[in-house]
Design a protein around this motif. Structure first.
Motif, mmCIF file in Angstrom:
data_model
loop_
_atom_site.group_PDB
_atom_site.id
_atom_site.type_symbol
_atom_site.label_atom_id
_atom_site.label_comp_id
_atom_site.label_asym_id
_atom_site.label_seq_id
_atom_site.Cartn_x
_atom_site.Cartn_y
_atom_site.Cartn_z
ATOM 1 N N ASP A 107 32.516 -40.721 -6.395
ATOM 2 C CA ASP A 107 32.259 -42.145 -5.586
ATOM 3 C C ASP A 107 32.864 -42.894 -6.640
ATOM 4 O O ASP A 107 33.499 -44.037 -5.963
ATOM 5 N N GLY A 111 36.987 -44.819 -2.612
ATOM 6 C CA GLY A 111 35.942 -45.616 -1.765
ATOM 7 C C GLY A 111 35.102 -44.933 -0.877
ATOM 8 O O GLY A 111 35.281 -43.846 -0.377
ATOM 9 N N PHE A 112 33.977 -45.669 -0.325
ATOM 10 C CA PHE A 112 32.790 -45.181 0.463
ATOM 11 C C PHE A 112 33.576 -44.828 1.824
ATOM 12 O O PHE A 112 33.411 -43.752 2.103
ATOM 13 N N GLU A 113 34.469 -45.549 2.519
ATOM 14 C CA GLU A 113 34.862 -45.419 3.701
ATOM 15 C C GLU A 113 36.005 -44.279 3.811
ATOM 16 O O GLU A 113 35.727 -43.391 4.407
ATOM 17 N N GLU A 114 36.881 -44.148 2.703
ATOM 18 C CA GLU A 114 37.636 -42.964 2.375
ATOM 19 C C GLU A 114 36.833 -41.822 2.370
ATOM 20 O O GLU A 114 37.187 -40.762 2.933
ATOM 21 N N ARG A 115 35.843 -41.852 1.394
ATOM 22 C CA ARG A 115 34.938 -40.639 1.242
ATOM 23 C C ARG A 115 34.420 -40.163 2.393
ATOM 24 O O ARG A 115 34.443 -38.961 2.628
ATOM 25 N N LYS A 116 33.796 -41.378 3.219
ATOM 26 C CA LYS A 116 33.303 -40.722 4.474
ATOM 27 C C LYS A 116 34.247 -40.091 5.578
ATOM 28 O O LYS A 116 33.911 -38.969 5.977
ATOM 29 N N ALA A 117 35.488 -40.528 5.583
ATOM 30 C CA ALA A 117 36.412 -40.066 6.409
ATOM 31 C C ALA A 117 36.850 -38.551 6.085
ATOM 32 O O ALA A 117 37.030 -37.897 6.984
ATOM 33 N N SER A 120 34.263 -36.075 6.794
ATOM 34 C CA SER A 120 33.857 -35.672 8.126
ATOM 35 C C SER A 120 35.128 -34.900 8.644
ATOM 36 O O SER A 120 34.998 -34.071 9.502
ATOM 37 N N ASN A 181 44.312 -39.703 9.879
ATOM 38 C CA ASN A 181 43.349 -40.590 9.425
ATOM 39 C C ASN A 181 43.832 -41.454 8.285
ATOM 40 O O ASN A 181 42.986 -42.174 7.486
ATOM 41 N N LEU A 183 45.059 -41.009 5.191
ATOM 42 C CA LEU A 183 44.512 -40.546 4.015
ATOM 43 C C LEU A 183 45.295 -40.060 3.113
ATOM 44 O O LEU A 183 45.081 -38.989 2.463
#
Length: 683
Positions: A107, A111-117, A120, A181, A183
């Motif tokens: 974490d 970042g939160f958004e990148e980690r979430k993407a 998933s 995405n 990334l």
């Protein structure tokens, strides 16, 4: 019982021939194929030459080899491939995904958004990879190939091969997700995560795949329809098209695949036995009528049968291995061997009978028999003086050429063109020609095994440096010189009427070897002028003279001379009279019988022995000619030979009056050359 034994002993030679005939017949029948034989010949695109053909029984129409091959290829191509799945691997990978992901993507770093993407995207990738499974190796199948996924030998579902994930597809797929995405900064870590995590869960199930393919191939039907009994297959004159050709081939195959059953086995055996025994009986009858001396000799009869059986056995072995090599069998060795030991007529007759027997077992029997009979005739006509190696090579070349020409003609007749001709068959004919050259060592082997004599052996015997002829020249030089002169005269006469010149030359060289025992009792060896007969009575002198025949036979047998040569010793005086001593005895005793002063015989029984008798008498008597002239020589030759004819010396010999006249002509010319006669010019 004694009478039966005596009867057996008297007829043992005939009994042996009967047993030989039966034994050879059964052996040949044993070699014959144990199947039926289709009696019609046909070709696609050609008219049906026989009568209209109705189906003799129910039979299936067989598919052609191309049709069966095509069906096999289609089934092999479309047969399902089975892959075994391991569901435990999928569960393990998915359970380990979150802990592994957290280890890499912390974490505080991501970042939160990148980690979430990332999470998933990775979860979706796993679902996609394991939707049908990941292959454990690289397999070369078409994308549309049907694949069945099984678990614990239970089929779960069927998919296309392209739906399965191969290991080399994982990286490109992950890279596409990263780009989609946005990334890219996490590309290496993301890909590294999956390569540490992902495991293949699909393995090829070879046993189940092969079992299914085998079952599918076993279900291929070799036939396509049935023809009922009595159905018209083809009419006379109708062109054999694809449909009729397939039906006819099926009927032919049905005949040839019918192994003899217990119902017809005995009858087929009887039929084959009758035909084979009839053929061999014709050979024995030929020998009995035209070659009685061969017929009476069981060794020679056995030799002829052995060669026929050998050729049939060799041909059968080649056909059993691969019938396309049929023409490699050097069948022309048979007439060559028989001509070398006997004569051309017997060689050709035996060759034709052998070819007729082989017609039962060879494919395309008419074509085969035509080729082999023509080749046999060419062999007999072209091969002369087998002891000359050049003649054999030339003849083998001619035989090979005839094979090629005849085969080419048959092919054009059958196909109507030459574009599809198999040139490799010509190579088989060349190999056959080369194999025919083996006849030379084979003749030598046969001479040792069967005690026969060929022209090759005769050539060796004609060498005047042989032990026996050198002994003759030392002990009886006059007789040796006489024998040389007789040999030259006889050879010239033999060439004139087409007799065996080599045989008669050898016979002439050895015909008087019996004179070695008492050489001085014969005028040609009396160099001192003393005549031992002056001290003997006419009867005693007669015995010495006549005994040289018996002595010659004994010496010849002791030195292992062939029977064909001994025949010349035995017959060169026939049953003629020792005329000088007969007249001398008659002057003292009027009651003397002429037969008491005659040679025991036998009379000459061949052209060659008859020629020797004429040449021997003429050459010996020519020494008494004083101041010879052409007229004297002509009258001299006419008188001697006419006396022999009148006394019946040539009744058993196959010699004609025309032949005798030709021989007289040769002897007159040769004697004129010997005495150097010149035309008498007027003074």
């Amino acid at each position: 019982m004694t009478e039966l034994i005596n009867k057996w002993y008297k007829n043992h030679a005939l009994v042996y021939k009967i047993l030989l005939l039966l034994g050879t017949t059964f052996f040949i029948v044993y070699l014959f194929p144990k199947t039926g034989k289709f009696r019609y010949s046909f070709e696609k695109g050609k008219p049906w030459q026989s009568e209209s053909l109705l189906a003799p029984f129910d039979f299936a129409i067989k598919k052609s080899e191309n049709q069966l091959k095509e069906e096999t290829e289609n089934i092999t191509k479309n047969s399902t491939v089975y892959f075994e799945t391991d569901s435990d691997i999928e569960a393990k990978v998915k359970n380990n995904y979150l802990p592994k992901f957290n280890e890499i993507f912390i974490d505080s770093v991501v970042g939160f958004e990148e980690r979430k993407a990332l999470f998933s995207s990775g979860k979706k990738a796993l679902d996609d990879f394991y939707e049908y499974g990941i292959l454990n190796s690289i397999y070369n199948y078409d994308d549309d190939k049907e694949v069945a996924i099984v678990e614990n030998n239970v089929e779960k579902e069927k998919v296309r091969f392209k739906d399965l994930t191969s290991q080399n597809e994982i990286r490109p797929y992950l890279e596409s997700i990263i780009i989609k995405n946005n990334l890219k900064n996490y590309k290496d870590d993301f890909i590294s995560l999956f390569f540490d995590l992902v495991e293949p869960n699909l393995s090829y199930n070879k046993s189940l795949t092969e079992k299914t393919l085998k079952e599918n191939l076993a279900n291929i039907s070799p036939t396509r329809g049935v023809v009922s009994t009595g159905t018209l297959i083809i009419s006379k004159g109708q062109v054999v098209e694809d449909k009729q050709y397939a039906v006819l081939n099926s009927l032919k195959s049905e005949y040839e695949s019918q192994v003899w059953t217990s119902n017809n086995y005995n009858w087929v055996i009887v039929a084959y036995t009758l035909l084979v025994s009839l053929t061999l009986l014709m050979l024995l009858l030929f020998l009995r009528k035209y070659r009685e001396d061969v017929f009476l000799n069981n060794t020679k009869v056995t030799f002829i049968f052995f060669n026929i059986v050998s050729m049939i056995l060799l041909t059968t072995i080649v056909i059993g291995y691969d019938s396309q090599y049929l023409y490699v069998v050097p069948l022309c060795i048979l007439p060559l061997v028989l001509k070398a030991f006997f004569d051309a007529r017997l060689g050709l007759f035996a060759h034709v009978l052998t070819v007729l027997l082989l017609g039962f077992i060879v494919p395309n029997s008419y074509e085969y028999m035509f080729l082999q009979i023509i080749a046999g005739i060419v062999t007999i006509l072209t091969v002369s003086e087998l002891y000359k190696r050049a003649n054999l090579f030339i003849s083998v070349g001619q035989i090979t050429l005839i094979y090629i020409i005849a085969y080419f003609a048959f092919f054009v007749i059958h196909e109507g063109q030459i574009t599809t001709i198999n040139w490799g068959t010509f190579g088989l004919f060349v190999l056959c020609g080369l194999a025919t050259l083996f006849v030379q060592p084979l003749i030598y082997i046969y001479e040792k095994l069967f005690g026969l004599v060929s022209d090759v052996s005769l050539l060796e015997l004609s060498d005047t440096n042989t032990k026996l002829l050198k002994e003759l020249s030392n002990k009886a030089p006059g007789t040796f010189h006489h024998s040389l002169n007789v040999a030259n005269l006889a050879e010239a006469a033999a060439n004139e009427i087409g007799a065996n010149a080599m045989l008669i030359r050898v016979g002439a060289l050895y015909h008087d070897i019996g004179k070695m025992k008492n050489p001085t009792f014969f005028t040609e060896n009396q160099s001192t002028g003393l005549n031992p007969h002056d001290e003997l009575s006419a009867s005693e002198s007669k015995d010495v003279i006549i005994d040289h025949v018996i002595d010659g036979i004994e010496i010849a047998k002791k030195n292992n001379l062939p029977d064909r040569v001994i025949d010349f010793i035995r017959t060169h005086h026939g049953t003629s009279t020792v005329y000088y001593f007969y007249m001398k005895e008659k002057a003292a005793n009027d009651e003397v019988k002429e037969e008491d002063f005659s040679y025991p015989g036998p009379r000459p029984f061949s052209k060659e022995t008859a020629i020797l008798m004429m040449c021997d008498s003429v050459e010996a008597a020519s020494k008494s000619l004083k101041e010879p002239t052409s007229t004297k020589i002509n009258n001299f030759v006419e008188t001697i030979i006419s006396k022999q004819v009148e006394s019946g010396q040539f009744l058993n010999a196959d010699i004609t009056l025309k032949d005798i006249e030709s021989i007289k002509k040769v002897l007159k010319l040769k004697l004129a050359n010997i005495y150097h006669l010149r035309i008498e010019y007027p003074e």
